[in-house]
Design an enzyme around this catalytic site. Structure first.
Site, short mmCIF file in Angstrom:
data_model
loop_
_atom_site.label_atom_id
_atom_site.label_comp_id
_atom_site.label_asym_id
_atom_site.label_seq_id
_atom_site.Cartn_x
_atom_site.Cartn_y
_atom_site.Cartn_z
N HIS A 79 0.86 -1.19 0.00
CA HIS A 79 0.00 0.00 0.00
C HIS A 79 0.89 1.23 0.00
O HIS A 79 1.85 1.32 0.76
CB HIS A 79 -0.90 0.03 1.23
CG HIS A 79 -1.65 1.31 1.39
ND1 HIS A 79 -2.40 1.87 0.38
CD2 HIS A 79 -1.74 2.17 2.46
CE1 HIS A 79 -2.95 2.99 0.81
NE2 HIS A 79 -2.57 3.20 2.06
N HIS B 113 0.84 5.81 -0.96
CA HIS B 113 0.08 7.01 -1.28
C HIS B 113 0.77 7.72 -2.43
O HIS B 113 0.92 8.95 -2.42
CB HIS B 113 -0.02 7.92 -0.05
CG HIS B 113 -0.96 7.41 1.00
ND1 HIS B 113 -2.07 8.11 1.40
CD2 HIS B 113 -0.97 6.26 1.72
CE1 HIS B 113 -2.72 7.42 2.34
NE2 HIS B 113 -2.06 6.29 2.54
N ASP C 71 0.35 -5.01 -20.03
CA ASP C 71 1.29 -6.10 -19.76
C ASP C 71 1.17 -6.60 -18.32
O ASP C 71 1.54 -7.75 -18.03
CB ASP C 71 2.73 -5.65 -20.02
CG ASP C 71 3.05 -5.58 -21.50
OD1 ASP C 71 2.29 -6.15 -22.31
OD2 ASP C 71 4.07 -4.95 -21.86
N HIS D 112 -8.61 7.34 -1.08
CA HIS D 112 -7.51 6.84 -0.25
C HIS D 112 -6.26 6.62 -1.10
O HIS D 112 -5.37 7.46 -1.10
CB HIS D 112 -7.96 5.56 0.46
CG HIS D 112 -6.99 5.06 1.49
ND1 HIS D 112 -7.34 4.09 2.41
CD2 HIS D 112 -5.70 5.35 1.73
CE1 HIS D 112 -6.30 3.84 3.18
NE2 HIS D 112 -5.28 4.59 2.79
N TYR E 126 -11.76 1.75 -20.58
CA TYR E 126 -11.91 2.99 -19.82
C TYR E 126 -12.29 2.72 -18.37
O TYR E 126 -12.32 3.64 -17.55
CB TYR E 126 -13.02 3.84 -20.43
CG TYR E 126 -12.63 4.55 -21.71
CD1 TYR E 126 -11.63 5.51 -21.72
CD2 TYR E 126 -13.27 4.25 -22.91
CE1 TYR E 126 -11.28 6.17 -22.88
CE2 TYR E 126 -12.93 4.91 -24.08
CZ TYR E 126 -11.93 5.87 -24.06
OH TYR E 126 -11.60 6.50 -25.22
#
Length: 237
Positions: free
Chosen positions: A99, A101, A124, A175, A231
């Site tokens: 995780h 930011h 890829d 987040h 998209y």
């Protein structure tokens, strides 16, 4: 040093965490990597609030996969520990979770927009857009926020382990990105790629309308879900 997990796993998790700032994915301590030992029923994760430049192997925290309790460690585990745990429990193929930011991926997360497939660099690694979750409800934020963060990812992927292997990452609305892989190192590499393709996508979109690339349309996910899938739009009926 605990024998609950192998020294190799500890070293791998440490090195993956140290690569976060080197790859430009973190400000201060905003990022963490974990790796799981399913046979031992535990995972190893970065401690909360420890700067990368002083992080050592002895600082890593070993956490029970079953209940989230600390098996070993003198520091508090990352605040995102319960998110990691919920992903491990939901997807058996996951061996590591990252995780961060990172700026460009967070921009898509905050805008609640998936990262679209605009070229081979993205396709890829991610067989489809990097999807974005629903926003957590006030109740989910107020109670077990970190675990619920994992659950909105699980819900997004329908608890489908195959889907998790095809698209090894997701954006949590407002987040940031969580990525995963067969081990801690691979999950970190997927985070690096996620940030790179997010940056490329933002630059590409800034140039104007984008036509679907034919080589992407030919891939399995577009044949299955329709030409708008790249998209991140809802699948065709």
């Amino acid at each position: 040093m605990s024998t609950a997990v192998s020294k190799e796993l500890r070293r791998e998790v440490l090195e993956a965490n140290l690569r976060i700032p080197r790859a430009g994915l973190a400000t201060l301590t905003w990022g963490n990597v974990s790796g799981v030992d399913r046979q031992a029923g535990v995972f190893v994760i970065k401690p909360s609030g420890v700067a990368y430049d002083v992080l050592g192997e002895e600082d890593l925290v070993v956490v029970s996969l079953a209940d989230g309790s600390v098996v070993e460690g003198h520091l508090r585990p990352s605040t995102d520990t319960e998110t990691h745990r919920s992903l491990y429990l939901a997807f058996p193929s996951i061996g590591g979770v990252t995780h961060t930011h990172s700026t460009h991926a967070v921009a898509f997360a905050q805008a609640r927009r998936p990262i679209p497939v605009l070229g081979t660099t993205h396709a890829d690694t991610f067989n489809g857009p990097v999807p974005v979750t629903a926003a957590l409800t006030p109740l989910q934020c107020a109670t077990d926020y970190e675990y619920n963060t994992g659950q909105v990812i699980v819900d997004l992927l329908g608890g489908d382990d195959t889907r998790a292997r095809e698209v090894p990452g997701a954006l949590v609305a407002h987040h940031g990105p969580f990525t995963w892989g067969a081990d801690a190192t691979t999950s970190l590499e997927h985070a690096i790629i996620c940030e790179a393709v997010a940056e490329m996508a933002l630059h590409t979109i800034a140039l104007g309308p984008v036509e679907p690339p034919q080589h992407v349309l030919d891939r399995h996910f577009t044949r299955k879900h329709g030409p708008d899938a790249y998209y991140g739009n809802p699948p065709s009926a």
